[in-house]
Design a protein around this motif. Sequence first.
Motif, short mmCIF file in Angstrom:
data_model
loop_
_atom_site.label_atom_id
_atom_site.label_comp_id
_atom_site.label_asym_id
_atom_site.label_seq_id
_atom_site.Cartn_x
_atom_site.Cartn_y
_atom_site.Cartn_z
N GLY A 47 0.72 -1.34 0.06
CA GLY A 47 0.23 -0.13 -0.10
C GLY A 47 0.84 1.18 0.06
N VAL A 48 0.04 2.39 0.49
CA VAL A 48 0.51 3.84 0.02
C VAL A 48 0.40 4.53 1.50
N ASP A 49 1.10 5.17 1.83
CA ASP A 49 0.85 5.89 2.95
C ASP A 49 0.49 7.63 2.68
N ALA A 50 1.68 7.70 0.89
CA ALA A 50 0.80 9.20 0.93
C ALA A 50 1.45 9.43 -0.81
N VAL A 51 1.27 10.01 -1.10
CA VAL A 51 1.65 10.65 -2.73
C VAL A 51 1.33 11.65 -2.94
N PHE A 52 2.40 13.02 -3.76
CA PHE A 52 2.47 13.60 -4.27
C PHE A 52 2.86 13.45 -5.75
N SER A 53 2.83 14.92 -6.89
CA SER A 53 3.08 14.29 -8.49
C SER A 53 3.81 15.98 -8.64
N TYR A 54 5.50 15.23 -8.64
CA TYR A 54 5.90 16.58 -9.38
C TYR A 54 6.29 16.55 -10.55
N ASN A 55 6.61 17.48 -11.95
CA ASN A 55 7.81 17.49 -12.24
C ASN A 55 7.60 16.38 -13.64
N ASN A 56 6.12 16.34 -13.58
CA ASN A 56 6.16 14.49 -14.74
C ASN A 56 6.57 13.49 -13.81
N LYS A 57 6.82 13.07 -12.12
CA LYS A 57 7.02 12.48 -11.94
C LYS A 57 5.99 12.26 -10.36
N ASN A 58 5.71 10.50 -10.31
CA ASN A 58 4.72 10.79 -8.94
C ASN A 58 5.47 9.88 -7.88
N TYR A 59 5.58 10.22 -7.00
CA TYR A 59 6.45 9.76 -5.42
C TYR A 59 5.23 9.73 -4.42
N LEU A 60 5.68 7.85 -4.38
CA LEU A 60 4.66 6.97 -3.46
C LEU A 60 5.49 7.13 -1.69
N ILE A 61 4.92 7.21 -0.93
CA ILE A 61 5.66 7.20 -0.27
C ILE A 61 4.58 6.26 0.37
N LYS A 62 6.05 5.12 1.43
CA LYS A 62 5.87 4.00 1.51
C LYS A 62 6.35 3.89 3.23
N ASP A 63 5.71 3.78 4.73
CA ASP A 63 7.12 3.47 5.50
C ASP A 63 7.85 4.80 5.18
N ASP A 64 9.20 4.36 5.68
CA ASP A 64 10.75 5.81 5.23
C ASP A 64 10.66 6.00 4.28
N GLN A 65 10.43 5.09 3.09
CA GLN A 65 10.92 4.96 1.50
C GLN A 65 10.13 6.09 0.61
N VAL A 66 10.92 6.64 -0.49
CA VAL A 66 10.21 6.96 -1.41
C VAL A 66 10.37 6.18 -2.21
N TYR A 67 9.36 6.17 -3.35
CA TYR A 67 9.14 5.66 -4.46
C TYR A 67 9.25 6.72 -6.02
N ILE A 68 10.06 6.51 -6.99
CA ILE A 68 9.42 8.14 -7.92
C ILE A 68 9.67 6.78 -9.23
N TYR A 69 7.97 7.63 -9.82
CA TYR A 69 7.66 6.79 -11.08
C TYR A 69 7.88 7.68 -12.16
N LYS A 70 7.79 7.79 -12.78
CA LYS A 70 7.73 8.71 -13.83
C LYS A 70 6.39 8.71 -14.25
N VAL A 71 5.66 9.58 -14.64
CA VAL A 71 4.71 9.77 -15.23
C VAL A 71 4.78 9.38 -16.68
N ALA A 72 4.45 8.00 -17.14
CA ALA A 72 4.07 7.12 -17.68
C ALA A 72 3.32 6.29 -17.31
N VAL A 73 2.04 4.91 -18.40
CA VAL A 73 1.55 3.90 -18.32
C VAL A 73 3.06 3.24 -19.35
#
Length: 432
Positions: A293-319
Motif C-alpha cells: 500500500g501507500v501512505d502518501a503520494v504527490f506529483s511533481y515535475n512529471n513524476k509521482n512520489y509514492l511514500i510508504k513507511d520511510d521509503q520514497v518511490y519515484i515513478y515517471k508519469v507514463a504508463v
Amino acid sequence: MDLFAKTLFLCLALALANGAPAHPQVSAAQDAAVPDRCAGIEFDAITPDENGITFFFKGPHLWKGYHGPAQLSNEFFKELDDIHHIGHVDAAFRMHNKENPDIHDHIYFFLDDKVFRYYNQTLEEGYPKEIQEEFPGVPTHLDAAVECPSGECTTDSVLFFKGHDVHVYDIATKTVKTKTWSHLPVCTSALRWLESHYCFHGHNFTRFNPVSGDVNGTYPKDARNYFMRCPNFGHGGGSKGSKCSEVKLSAITTDDTGKTYMFAGPIYMRLDTHRDGFHPFSITRAWKEMTNGVDAVFSYNNKNYLIKDDQVYIYKVAVPHVLVEGYPKTLKEELGIEGRVDAAFLCPSEHTVHIIQGQRMVDIDLTATPRVVTRDVPLPLSDIDAAHCGPDGVYIFKGSQYYHYESPMIMAMSKIAPVPQDITSEMMGCED
Ligand SMILES: *[C@@H]1O[C@H](CO)[C@@H](O)[C@H](O)[C@H]1NC(C)=O
Ligand SMILES: *[C@@H]1O[C@H](CO)[C@@H](O)[C@H](O)[C@H]1NC(C)=O
Ligand SMILES: *[C@@H]1O[C@H](CO)[C@@H](O)[C@H](O)[C@H]1NC(C)=O
C-alpha cells in the motif's frame, strides 16, 4: 477494512464461490424470452450513458450496469420500440465531443437505416433520422459503434463496424475513412472503457488499438469474467455496494497529465475517468513495487512520489509506471525528513511539497538540494488520511469526510478547522 478492500474481497468471493450456482435458469424457464447474460450471450450493442452507467442490449432487453436482471429496453428508451417494433438495436455509442456541449455525452442508437439520439433517457427532437442525414457515408444495418476521442484517435471520431470493415467517422469534418481489419473478429458490439477499446463477439471480447486495429495480449477473453458479475466467474467491475460513510483513503494525487489516482488500502482507482464509472484495481497491478500500500503520494515535475513507511518511490508519469533507477530511497535522503508521513500534496505549478505528519505540516522546497524544511506549522486537525491540491484549493481527507481550504497558506494560518463535509458518491463512486 476499507471500502475498496471490501469491494475487492466481494469480487474475489464472487470469483471463488463454488457452491451451487444461482438459478438464472429458473427465471428463464418462467419466461423463455428473458435472456440471461451469465449463460454466455452475444450482445447487440453496448454503450455507457451520460452518468457512466453501461447499458448492454440484447433483443428487446437491456441490462443496466454490471449486475442485475434483464429489463425491457423500452422502459428506458421507449421510442426505440414504439416507433420501430423491431425488437433490437444494431449498434450504440456515446458521443465524445467536448467542443460541442449540445451533443457531448449524448447517446446514439442505430436500427436498420435510422439513428436515434437520447439524452437523460429522452429522445431528442427531430429523431429518429436517416443515418445518411446525420452520418453521411456511414452504412446502414451496422454491427457496432464506439466513441474514439482525440488523443486515442487522431481527432474526435466514431468507429462504425460492419463485417470486417470499420468506418472511421471524423466528427468535425463529417468525413469517413474505411479500413478493413480482417484479423479482428466481427464485432457485434463495441465499448470504450477506461481509455481502451473493446470488440465484443459471442460471449468474448478482444481489446484492440482504435487506430491500427492491432490486438496486443491474450484475447479473446470471456466477457463474464470482466464486464458483468456472474456466479463462478471472475470479478465484474463496479465499486458499488459499499457506503460512503465507510470510505477511508490512504493517498490521492493528480499527475501532470491530469490523471487523478486515489489509493485506499491495497486498491487504487482513477477519479478523472468517472465518465466510465469508478473501478478499483490492485495497486500492484500498476505499481508493482508497492506491495504494502501507500501512505502518501504527490506529483511533481512529471513524476509521482509514492511514500510508504520511510521509503520514497519515484515513478515517471507514463504508463506503464516505471520506478526511477536508484529508488526507493529513504525519506531522510530524498526529502530530509523522518517519521511517518500521513499525507502529502503539491499545488499545480508550485515547487513546494506540503507534508502532513500527525498534527504538523512541513513544507519542503523541491528545487533546493539538499532539501530543507522551509516551514513547519501545527494543524488544528489530527489523523489525516490524504490530501489533494487543485485549482480550487486544498482538500484534506479524514475518514469519510473532507475539509476544504482555499490555499495551503490559509490552511497553515487556520487555528480552527473548517466544517467537514461528507465524501459523496459523485466524488468516489461509493453509495450514499
Ligand atoms: C431528465 O428527465 C427528467 C424526467 O423526464 C426531468 O424531470 C429532468 O428535469 C431531466 N433532467 C435534465 C438535466 O434535463
Ligand atoms: C471464446 O474464446 C475462447 C477462447 O478464449 C474460444 O475457445 C471460444 O471459441 C470463443 N467463443 C466465441 C463464441 O467467440
Ligand atoms: C504490445 O505489448 C507488448 C508487451 O506487453 C509491449 O511491449 C508493446 O509495446 C505493445 N504494443 C503496443 C502497440 O501496444
